[in-house]
Design an enzyme around this catalytic site. Sequence first.
Site, short mmCIF file in Angstrom:
data_model
loop_
_atom_site.label_atom_id
_atom_site.label_comp_id
_atom_site.label_asym_id
_atom_site.label_seq_id
_atom_site.Cartn_x
_atom_site.Cartn_y
_atom_site.Cartn_z
N CYS A 1 0.83 -1.19 0.00
CA CYS A 1 0.00 0.00 0.00
C CYS A 1 0.88 1.25 0.00
O CYS A 1 2.05 1.21 0.39
CB CYS A 1 -0.90 0.00 1.23
SG CYS A 1 -1.96 -1.45 1.34
N GLU A 2 0.28 2.34 -0.43
CA GLU A 2 1.01 3.61 -0.49
C GLU A 2 0.39 4.60 0.48
O GLU A 2 -0.84 4.77 0.52
CB GLU A 2 0.97 4.17 -1.91
CG GLU A 2 1.44 3.21 -2.99
CD GLU A 2 2.86 2.72 -2.79
OE1 GLU A 2 3.71 3.50 -2.31
OE2 GLU A 2 3.12 1.55 -3.10
#
Length: 273
Positions: free
Chosen positions: A2-3
């Site tokens: 995830c970012e």
Amino acid sequence: MCELLGIAASVPISARFSLRRLARHGRGAGAPIDGWGVVFHDGTDARCYREPEPAGKSAWLRFLERHQPPARIVISHIRLATAGTVALRNTHPFVRELGGRMHSFAHNGRLPGIETLAGGETSCFHPVGESDSERAFCLLLDRLAALWRGAVPSAAARLAVIQRFASDLRALGPANFLYSDGDYLFAHAHRRHQRSGRIEPPGLWHLACPCADAGMAVREAGVALVAGATPAPVDVFASVPLSPAPWRPLAEGDVVMVPAEAPANVSISGQPG
């Protein structure tokens, strides 16, 4: 992986950004997006927008990219599902009320065994979904609850709880997270799945932008920081550097606390002793 993206400024700014362009920095073109979310803190309240869908298919997100409300603190998350199904209930950031204000949380990593950290104690906060990240957030709020009974807690008291919480998470797995209570943005850096294939630091990067440089420093990543009548310095945290600007990798275990109503480059950082 995830970012994460976190923004803190000393005056409300419009942080208009393209989550699709941000995602390409961390994963490359064509990588899947299982959901996206953004929280804009507005004093003790917060606006939260989430969808359990790829950002490229969202008409709502295209609207938000052009019309985002001014805020001092912004937390954004682009999801690659690893725990919990692709559903709204598992989409970050998560928000809860505690002490008469909204708190928000987004996490990058995996936390197998998060249930064991509660130690069998009765919880005041319960996850809506199945993600390990939301369980971690509920655990954090349980630990913070005592501080928010009565007077607003000191910065030092809040930081101490978050440092201990972050230390406990690191024993389980990659535990990069952004958390805000409306007064402060907290960023914890650990390890992340790098493009080399290894899971190692840095888990988060930090960019402190002077007033005049804030917009230019992250514009090529699809982020437009627009200040009002008073230009403001800005602190930006991201999973990977978003531009050639002088981003600083946070050390493994660092916790950084940035106040929302003071110059954004005045922050407190450290690791638990």
